[in-house]
Design an enzyme around this catalytic site. Structure first.
Site, PDB file in Angstrom:
ATOM      1  CE1 TYR A 267      -3.453   2.793   0.987  1.00  0.00           C
ATOM      2  CE2 TYR A 267      -1.991   3.251   2.840  1.00  0.00           C
ATOM      3  CZ  TYR A 267      -3.067   3.599   2.048  1.00  0.00           C
ATOM      4  OH  TYR A 267      -3.747   4.768   2.315  1.00  0.00           O
TER       5      TYR A 267
HETATM    6  P1  NAP Z   1     -13.246   4.616   2.016  1.00  0.00           P
HETATM    7  O1  NAP Z   1     -14.386   4.985   2.878  1.00  0.00           O
HETATM    8  O2  NAP Z   1     -12.802   3.177   2.011  1.00  0.00           O
HETATM    9  O3  NAP Z   1     -13.643   5.031   0.505  1.00  0.00           O
HETATM   10  C1  NAP Z   1     -12.943   4.594  -0.585  1.00  0.00           C
HETATM   11  C2  NAP Z   1     -13.790   4.828  -1.820  1.00  0.00           C
HETATM   12  O4  NAP Z   1     -13.058   4.345  -2.956  1.00  0.00           O
HETATM   13  C3  NAP Z   1     -15.144   4.097  -1.806  1.00  0.00           C
HETATM   14  O5  NAP Z   1     -16.188   4.989  -2.090  1.00  0.00           O
HETATM   15  C4  NAP Z   1     -15.017   3.079  -2.917  1.00  0.00           C
HETATM   16  O6  NAP Z   1     -16.184   2.868  -3.658  1.00  0.00           O
HETATM   17  C5  NAP Z   1     -14.001   3.758  -3.815  1.00  0.00           C
HETATM   18  N1  NAP Z   1     -13.445   2.770  -4.724  1.00  0.00           N
HETATM   19  C6  NAP Z   1     -12.817   1.622  -4.411  1.00  0.00           C
HETATM   20  N2  NAP Z   1     -12.577   0.914  -5.525  1.00  0.00           N
HETATM   21  C7  NAP Z   1     -13.049   1.659  -6.567  1.00  0.00           C
HETATM   22  C8  NAP Z   1     -13.123   1.456  -7.962  1.00  0.00           C
HETATM   23  N3  NAP Z   1     -12.648   0.355  -8.558  1.00  0.00           N
HETATM   24  N4  NAP Z   1     -13.686   2.423  -8.731  1.00  0.00           N
HETATM   25  C9  NAP Z   1     -14.180   3.550  -8.173  1.00  0.00           C
HETATM   26  N5  NAP Z   1     -14.164   3.783  -6.843  1.00  0.00           N
HETATM   27  C10 NAP Z   1     -13.611   2.848  -6.058  1.00  0.00           C
HETATM   28  O7  NAP Z   1     -11.970   5.502   2.305  1.00  0.00           O
HETATM   29  P2  NAP Z   1     -11.784   6.788   3.264  1.00  0.00           P
HETATM   30  O8  NAP Z   1     -11.759   6.331   4.674  1.00  0.00           O
HETATM   31  O9  NAP Z   1     -12.745   7.842   2.833  1.00  0.00           O
HETATM   32  O10 NAP Z   1     -10.274   7.179   2.872  1.00  0.00           O
HETATM   33  C11 NAP Z   1      -9.999   7.721   1.615  1.00  0.00           C
HETATM   34  C12 NAP Z   1      -8.514   7.846   1.307  1.00  0.00           C
HETATM   35  O11 NAP Z   1      -7.715   8.100   2.452  1.00  0.00           O
HETATM   36  C13 NAP Z   1      -7.916   6.636   0.637  1.00  0.00           C
HETATM   37  O12 NAP Z   1      -7.138   7.090  -0.468  1.00  0.00           O
HETATM   38  C14 NAP Z   1      -6.979   6.065   1.707  1.00  0.00           C
HETATM   39  O13 NAP Z   1      -5.890   5.389   1.104  1.00  0.00           O
HETATM   40  C15 NAP Z   1      -6.513   7.338   2.381  1.00  0.00           C
HETATM   41  N6  NAP Z   1      -5.961   7.280   3.750  1.00  0.00           N
HETATM   42  C16 NAP Z   1      -6.495   6.471   4.701  1.00  0.00           C
HETATM   43  C17 NAP Z   1      -6.003   6.509   6.013  1.00  0.00           C
HETATM   44  C18 NAP Z   1      -6.645   5.696   7.100  1.00  0.00           C
HETATM   45  O14 NAP Z   1      -6.302   5.895   8.279  1.00  0.00           O
HETATM   46  N7  NAP Z   1      -7.583   4.797   6.794  1.00  0.00           N
HETATM   47  C19 NAP Z   1      -4.974   7.353   6.343  1.00  0.00           C
HETATM   48  C20 NAP Z   1      -4.422   8.180   5.359  1.00  0.00           C
HETATM   49  C21 NAP Z   1      -4.947   8.133   4.070  1.00  0.00           C
HETATM   50  P3  NAP Z   1     -17.481   2.064  -3.070  1.00  0.00           P
HETATM   51  O15 NAP Z   1     -18.142   3.007  -2.119  1.00  0.00           O
HETATM   52  O16 NAP Z   1     -18.282   1.789  -4.300  1.00  0.00           O
HETATM   53  O17 NAP Z   1     -16.949   0.827  -2.402  1.00  0.00           O
END
Ligand code: NAP
Length: 215
Positions: A130
């Site tokens: 990742y």
């Molecule tokens: P999330 O709730 O998991 O949302 C991810 C979104 O990406 C979902 O809406 C999903 O669609 C979409 N997605 C996945 N596969 C896809 C595809 N093939 N085509 C189009 N859309 C797709 O994530 P979040 O919590 O809002 O976080 C967003 C960002 O923050 C990510 O880039 C993550 O890497 C980054 N981040 C996370 C953390 C952490 O602590 N978790 C820390 C720093 C950065 P569906 O709704 O249709 O499933």
């Protein structure tokens, strides 16, 4: 401003679309299923159906007429390394290429907290792919002529937003509510001084609007 939110149905994405609409700008939610559209239509947002595993043209068509891209999609922790490659790396790069194809200069990338080479080396085996994906997606964006801003959030929580953050290149690791990251994204879009910048974002004691002025 008309903003394409890639990953709109995600947790940051939903906060962001709401904020854009509440402040009189226009969001276009890029979603992958028609049944996800109702939430966005209720907010007055536009929707476009596209999957990050589609061709670049499909993403570029979803962006027709927008002024800015926000990439806040992610494969999430429940899928395999195949999706890390296909979404967090290839999906991000294709989105950057779609912005270029659609002649949209402004691009905000939601990266992860530390995407340095050192972070790749230090990451546990399960997490390293990742970090690699996020590292090279950032690198790709840095090597374009796009008006980029790369935001490196700390550990995301679903606590209510406080509008109080610490932003900067060398801030300590910490938590941050997704709602506050949505505000950091929106405020960055409204402040051209964030173009060409990358910064970390964690909870802190400075209002977002003020913190953005000094990144
Ligand atoms: P999330 O709730 O998991 O949302 C991810 C979104 O990406 C979902 O809406 C999903 O669609 C979409 N997605 C996945 N596969 C896809 C595809 N093939 N085509 C189009 N859309 C797709 O994530 P979040 O919590 O809002 O976080 C967003 C960002 O923050 C990510 O880039 C993550 O890497 C980054 N981040 C996370 C953390 C952490 O602590 N978790 C820390 C720093 C950065 P569906 O709704 O249709 O499933």
């Amino acid at each position: 401003m008309n903003i394409l939110v890639v990953g709109a149905n995600g947790q940051i994405g939903k906060h962001l679309v709401k904020l854009i609409q509440e402040n009189g700008d226009q969001a276009r939610a890029m979603i992958r299923k028609q049944e996800q559209a109702a939430y966005f239509k209720d907010l007055g947002a536009e929707t476009a159906i596209a999957n990050l595993e589609d061709e670049i043209d499909v993403i570029a068509e979803a962006a027709e007429g927008v002024d800015a891209f926000v990439f806040t999609a992610g494969s999430g922790p429940k899928t395999g390394k195949d999706k890390t490659l296909m979404i967090d790396l290839d999906g991000a790069v294709k989105t950057i290429q779609a912005a270029e194809k659609a002649n949209v200069k402004r691009f905000i990338m939601i990266s992860s907290f530390d995407t340095s080479r050192e972070a790749i080396q230090a990451a546990p085996e399960s997490f390293a792919p990742y970090v690699v994906a996020k590292h090279y997606a950032d690198e790709w964006l840095l090597n374009t002529d796009l008006d980029y801003t790369i935001i490196h959030p700390g550990l995301l929580t679903n606590n209510p937003g406080t509008n109080q953050v610490t932003l900067g290149a060398n801030v300590e690791r910490g938590e941050v509510p997704r709602e506050d990251i949505a505000r950091v994204i929106y405020t960055s879009l409204k402040n051209d001084a964030t173009i060409g910048k990358r910064f970390r974002a964690v909870s802190g004691q400075t209002p977002v609007e003020e913190a953005i002025q000094s990144v």
